[in-house]
Design an enzyme around this catalytic site. Structure first.
Site, PDB file in Angstrom:
ATOM      1  N   ASP A   4       0.851  -1.194   0.000  1.00 51.55           N
ATOM      2  CA  ASP A   4       0.000   0.000   0.000  1.00 51.55           C
ATOM      3  C   ASP A   4       0.892   1.252   0.000  1.00 51.55           C
ATOM      4  O   ASP A   4       0.619   2.226   0.691  1.00 51.55           O
ATOM      5  CB  ASP A   4      -0.925  -0.008   1.234  1.00 51.55           C
ATOM      6  CG  ASP A   4      -2.083   0.986   1.090  1.00 51.55           C
ATOM      7  OD1 ASP A   4      -2.693   1.341   2.125  1.00 51.55           O
ATOM      8  OD2 ASP A   4      -2.357   1.444  -0.047  1.00 51.55           O
ATOM      9  N   THR A  32      -4.583   1.409  -3.111  1.00 56.83           N
ATOM     10  CA  THR A  32      -5.314   2.530  -3.714  1.00 56.83           C
ATOM     11  C   THR A  32      -5.117   2.488  -5.223  1.00 56.83           C
ATOM     12  O   THR A  32      -3.976   2.402  -5.689  1.00 56.83           O
ATOM     13  CB  THR A  32      -4.758   3.845  -3.123  1.00 56.83           C
ATOM     14  OG1 THR A  32      -4.848   3.740  -1.699  1.00 56.83           O
ATOM     15  CG2 THR A  32      -5.542   5.033  -3.606  1.00 56.83           C
ATOM     16  N   ASP A  49       1.928   2.618   8.231  1.00 55.56           N
ATOM     17  CA  ASP A  49       0.694   1.895   7.917  1.00 55.56           C
ATOM     18  C   ASP A  49       0.935   0.565   7.196  1.00 55.56           C
ATOM     19  O   ASP A  49       0.880   0.458   5.977  1.00 55.56           O
ATOM     20  CB  ASP A  49      -0.256   2.753   7.089  1.00 55.56           C
ATOM     21  CG  ASP A  49      -1.692   2.278   7.326  1.00 55.56           C
ATOM     22  OD1 ASP A  49      -2.633   3.059   7.129  1.00 55.56           O
ATOM     23  OD2 ASP A  49      -1.841   1.103   7.745  1.00 55.56           O
ATOM     24  N   LYS A  62       2.145   4.613  -0.989  1.00 54.21           N
ATOM     25  CA  LYS A  62       1.598   5.796  -1.653  1.00 54.21           C
ATOM     26  C   LYS A  62       2.017   6.995  -0.814  1.00 54.21           C
ATOM     27  O   LYS A  62       2.394   6.844   0.361  1.00 54.21           O
ATOM     28  CB  LYS A  62       0.066   5.695  -1.740  1.00 54.21           C
ATOM     29  CG  LYS A  62      -0.622   5.443  -0.414  1.00 54.21           C
ATOM     30  CD  LYS A  62      -2.099   5.222  -0.579  1.00 54.21           C
ATOM     31  CE  LYS A  62      -2.745   4.929   0.764  1.00 54.21           C
ATOM     32  NZ  LYS A  62      -4.185   4.737   0.649  1.00 54.21           N
ATOM     33  N   ASN A  68       1.234   7.311   2.830  1.00 58.64           N
ATOM     34  CA  ASN A  68       1.847   6.374   3.783  1.00 58.64           C
ATOM     35  C   ASN A  68       3.350   6.574   3.900  1.00 58.64           C
ATOM     36  O   ASN A  68       4.056   5.692   4.380  1.00 58.64           O
ATOM     37  CB  ASN A  68       1.547   4.933   3.359  1.00 58.64           C
ATOM     38  CG  ASN A  68       0.113   4.561   3.693  1.00 58.64           C
ATOM     39  OD1 ASN A  68      -0.520   5.204   4.522  1.00 58.64           O
ATOM     40  ND2 ASN A  68      -0.398   3.558   3.018  1.00 58.64           N
TER      41      ASN A  68
HETATM   42  C1  LIG Z   1       1.666  14.151  13.088  1.00 54.05           C
HETATM   43  C2  LIG Z   1       0.873  13.058  12.379  1.00 54.05           C
HETATM   44  C3  LIG Z   1      -0.232  13.398  11.586  1.00 54.05           C
HETATM   45  C4  LIG Z   1      -1.001  12.407  10.950  1.00 54.05           C
HETATM   46  C5  LIG Z   1      -0.634  11.070  11.117  1.00 54.05           C
HETATM   47  C6  LIG Z   1       0.498  10.733  11.884  1.00 54.05           C
HETATM   48  C7  LIG Z   1       1.264  11.704  12.535  1.00 54.05           C
HETATM   49  C8  LIG Z   1       0.602   9.325  11.834  1.00 54.05           C
HETATM   50  C9  LIG Z   1       1.498   8.386  12.367  1.00 54.05           C
HETATM   51  C10 LIG Z   1       1.291   7.040  12.098  1.00 54.05           C
HETATM   52  C11 LIG Z   1       0.194   6.596  11.312  1.00 54.05           C
HETATM   53  C12 LIG Z   1      -0.053   5.126  11.038  1.00 54.05           C
HETATM   54  C13 LIG Z   1      -0.692   7.527  10.773  1.00 54.05           C
HETATM   55  C14 LIG Z   1      -0.488   8.866  11.035  1.00 54.05           C
HETATM   56  N1  LIG Z   1      -1.214   9.929  10.613  1.00 54.05           N
HETATM   57  C15 LIG Z   1      -2.440   9.852   9.807  1.00 54.05           C
HETATM   58  C16 LIG Z   1      -2.189  10.264   8.388  1.00 54.05           C
HETATM   59  C17 LIG Z   1      -1.260   9.280   7.722  1.00 54.05           C
HETATM   60  N2  LIG Z   1      -1.649   9.069   6.341  1.00 54.05           N
HETATM   61  C18 LIG Z   1       2.364   6.335  12.770  1.00 54.05           C
HETATM   62  O1  LIG Z   1       2.559   5.130  12.785  1.00 54.05           O
HETATM   63  N3  LIG Z   1       3.166   7.240  13.393  1.00 54.05           N
HETATM   64  C19 LIG Z   1       2.683   8.488  13.174  1.00 54.05           C
HETATM   65  O2  LIG Z   1       3.183   9.502  13.612  1.00 54.05           O
END
Ligand SMILES: Cc1ccc2c(c1)c1c3c(c(C)cc1n2CCCN)C(=O)NC3=O
Length: 275
Positions: free
Chosen positions: A138, A177, A158, A140, A143
């Protein structure tokens, strides 16, 4: 099965605001009370009974065991796992630089030096996965997150769709996606590590041009463009892109997974090799 901590999460962490969401999951900022360190807490809803909502226990186990296997600066780290009756909570490394997706959107597209530096980082992270026979499936820009705004250091996040590729079992039809998936995903054939390499090609194309190579007006058209390898280097976007960069991309947009450039081929490609 791996046992997860059953003690209340709130005893050790102060849960903050939502920072994002994925399939069956919500990600929140989490502050470790004792150390004052900030983490990302990914709350994954468990599938209950015969319901359809929520992630299957085996899928959650897979994501955790894959993350526990990995240890690399370009791959997000898993620190702890908690469980309640309704959800599993992954305590993950927090990255504050935002998504590569946003970074590109702000700049429309990147210069070759900067794009090559980002792709080299992504390739090093992907090499770590592939050396452990793990396919992300995945990949992209959403991620791929920046460690922080200043450096071009990235982290792959992710691993909800990631799979161990052990050769015997046939992995099919994990739909990532649409605009980033390889032909073998669209035509429901065996997925492999090479499936990730196609996505690296799509990401490279987007970093250099701001345009998505196979995106059509609808999903059907996008899928057709992918299986027909119907893309071009529009002069509008690629007029001053080097032949080397185009060659790098062309070696990834190959229909036969076995003929596609591997992560090692890419790391040795002159467009990437340390200048
Ligand atoms: C500051 C910030 C903002 C959005 C975040 C993250 C950190 C984030 C994080 C993670 C994941 C799986 C999704 C995350 N997201 C969601 C968006 C990712 N596509 C993660 O594993 N560590 C992160 O900081």
């Amino acid at each position: 099965a791996i046992a997860f901590k059953r003690e209340p999460l709130e005893e050790s962490y102060e849960i903050g605001d939502d920072i994002g969401s994925g399939h069956f999951a919500v990600v929140r900022r989490a502050l470790h009370k004792k150390s004052g360190e900030a983490f990302a807490a990914k709350f994954i809803r468990k599938r209950r009974g015969g319901g359809r909502k929520g992630a299957k226990a085996e899928d959650i186990q897979r994501e955790v065991s894959i993350l526990r296997l990995l240890d690399h600066e370009n791959v997000i780290r898993l620190y702890d796992v908690y469980e309640t009756g309704i959800e599993v909570i992954l305590i993950l490394e927090l990255v504050t630089g935002g998504e590569l997706f946003d970074y590109i959107s702000e700049k429309d597209h990147l210069g070759e030096e900067e794009a090559s530096a980002f792709i080299a980082q992504i390739l090093r992270g992907v090499k770590h996965l592939h050396d452990h026979n793990i396919a992300h499936l995945d990949l992209k820009p959403e991620n791929i997150m920046l460690r922080n705004r200043s450096t071009q250091s990235i982290k792959l996040i992710d691993f909800g769709l990631a799979q161990r590729i052990q050769g015997k079992e046939d992995i099919r039809a994990l739909m990532g996606t649409a605009e980033f998936v390889a032909p073998e995903v669209v035509s429901y054939e065996t997925l492999s590590l090479a499936t990730d390499m196609w996505s690296v090609g799509v990401i490279t194309y987007i970093l250099l041009s701001g345009a998505s190579p196979f995106l059509g007006d609808n999903q059907q058209e996008t899928y057709h463009n992918i299986t027909a390898i119907n893309f071009q280097f529009d002069e509008e976007y690629f007029s001053n892109t080097s032949e080397l960069a185009k060659d790098f991309i062309e070696k990834l947009f190959v229909k036969m997974p076995k003929k596609r450039a591997t992560v090692d081929d890419c790391l040795n490609h002159p467009w990437i090799r340390p200048k």
